[in-house]
Write a protein that holds these residues in place. Structure first.
Motif, PDB file in Angstrom:
ATOM      1  N   HIS A 175       0.803  -1.215   0.000  1.00 47.00           N
ATOM      2  CA  HIS A 175       0.000   0.000   0.000  1.00 47.00           C
ATOM      3  C   HIS A 175       0.844   1.277   0.000  1.00 47.00           C
ATOM      4  O   HIS A 175       0.579   2.199  -0.779  1.00 47.00           O
ATOM      5  N   LEU A 204      -9.949  -4.630   2.027  1.00 46.37           N
ATOM      6  CA  LEU A 204     -10.674  -3.832   3.010  1.00 46.37           C
ATOM      7  C   LEU A 204     -12.171  -4.031   2.843  1.00 46.37           C
ATOM      8  O   LEU A 204     -12.677  -4.108   1.719  1.00 46.37           O
ATOM      9  N   ASN A 220      -3.019  -2.183  -5.351  1.00 41.48           N
ATOM     10  CA  ASN A 220      -4.321  -2.370  -4.704  1.00 41.48           C
ATOM     11  C   ASN A 220      -4.405  -3.606  -3.805  1.00 41.48           C
ATOM     12  O   ASN A 220      -5.491  -3.991  -3.409  1.00 41.48           O
ATOM     13  N   THR A 258     -14.977  -2.806  -0.157  1.00 36.41           N
ATOM     14  CA  THR A 258     -14.391  -2.568  -1.481  1.00 36.41           C
ATOM     15  C   THR A 258     -14.810  -3.665  -2.436  1.00 36.41           C
ATOM     16  O   THR A 258     -15.072  -4.795  -2.043  1.00 36.41           O
ATOM     17  N   ARG A 259     -14.890  -3.330  -3.688  1.00 33.54           N
ATOM     18  CA  ARG A 259     -15.254  -4.296  -4.719  1.00 33.54           C
ATOM     19  C   ARG A 259     -14.076  -4.561  -5.654  1.00 33.54           C
ATOM     20  O   ARG A 259     -14.156  -5.392  -6.544  1.00 33.54           O
ATOM     21  N   LEU A 260     -12.979  -3.851  -5.473  1.00 34.70           N
ATOM     22  CA  LEU A 260     -11.806  -3.975  -6.327  1.00 34.70           C
ATOM     23  C   LEU A 260     -11.187  -5.347  -6.174  1.00 34.70           C
ATOM     24  O   LEU A 260     -10.799  -5.753  -5.086  1.00 34.70           O
ATOM     25  N   ARG A 261     -11.094  -6.117  -7.248  1.00 32.36           N
ATOM     26  CA  ARG A 261     -10.551  -7.461  -7.170  1.00 32.36           C
ATOM     27  C   ARG A 261      -9.492  -7.733  -8.226  1.00 32.36           C
ATOM     28  O   ARG A 261      -8.796  -8.726  -8.161  1.00 32.36           O
ATOM     29  N   ILE A 297      -5.927  -2.551  -0.432  1.00 35.14           N
ATOM     30  CA  ILE A 297      -7.244  -1.947  -0.644  1.00 35.14           C
ATOM     31  C   ILE A 297      -8.294  -3.001  -1.001  1.00 35.14           C
ATOM     32  O   ILE A 297      -9.414  -2.955  -0.508  1.00 35.14           O
ATOM     33  N   ARG A 298      -7.915  -3.973  -1.830  1.00 35.78           N
ATOM     34  CA  ARG A 298      -8.909  -4.971  -2.239  1.00 35.78           C
ATOM     35  C   ARG A 298      -9.292  -5.922  -1.105  1.00 35.78           C
ATOM     36  O   ARG A 298     -10.231  -6.695  -1.243  1.00 35.78           O
TER      37      ARG A 298
END
Length: 179
Positions: free
Chosen positions: A158, A170, A164, A173-176, A167-168
């Motif tokens: 990070h 957390l 990411n 979050t939808r970031l994959r 972040i992915r």
């Protein structure tokens, strides 16, 4: 993601509990050990569920441009953590089962002995208890070392790499996908 954070919270809590339990037979020490055992058994069940989930849902791809050695060390770290998340509480369960002790699961019910351990005589039970206690302690110290390494790796991704990976993981979050 939910299993990751529940297991992480349980493991960190269990590390804090076991490192702060008094070395006497006081009611506080006994209560802390009961809590440690119940939480460890919870980690075992949640970890098995997480392994099933992971088997059915592969990991998202790693970030693009990730160094080969970072990929290998990251995969090794994850495999070792998965192993420890199952092996540590399993060794603890085997240890108490060998002593014919049935820990309470947060006062709701008594966890059964591991199959095959209920009929051990006292001498054999003691020998198995000592063996699994040694395994439990050694693997536990490995977890004490690996958890901060895992956290540091997430922070490295990070703060230094600015990808990411953290972040992915957390909540919310939808970031994959890999970056």
């Amino acid at each position: 993601m939910t299993l990751h954070w529940l297991i992480a919270l349980a493991i960190i809590t269990n590390i804090v509990v076991i490192l702060t339990v008094p070395e006497d037979r006081s009611p506080t020490a006994i209560a802390m050990m009961q809590f440690h055992m119940a939480l460890g058994l919870t980690v075992l069940v949640l970890s098995i569920l997480r392994l099933v989930w992971r088997w059915m849902n592969p990991l998202p791809p790693p970030p693009q441009g990730l160094n080969h050695w970072i990929r290998i060390s990251g995969a090794a770290m994850h495999h070792l953590l998965y192993f420890l998340m199952v092996a540590i509480p399993l060794a603890g369960w085997l240890m108490v089962s060998a002593n014919h002790f049935s820990p309470s699961w947060f006062g709701l019910f008594h966890w059964p002995a591991f199959p095959g351990f209920a009929g051990l005589d006292k001498a054999a039970g003691h020998q198995w208890h000592e063996t699994f206690e040694s395994i439990h302690v050694v693997l536990g110290w490995a977890m004490v070392v690996l958890v901060p390494c895992h956290i540091a790796a997430g922070l490295y991704h990070h703060l230094v790499r600015k990808d990411n990976v953290l972040i992915r993981m957390l909540p919310g979050t939808r970031l994959r996908e890999g970056v």
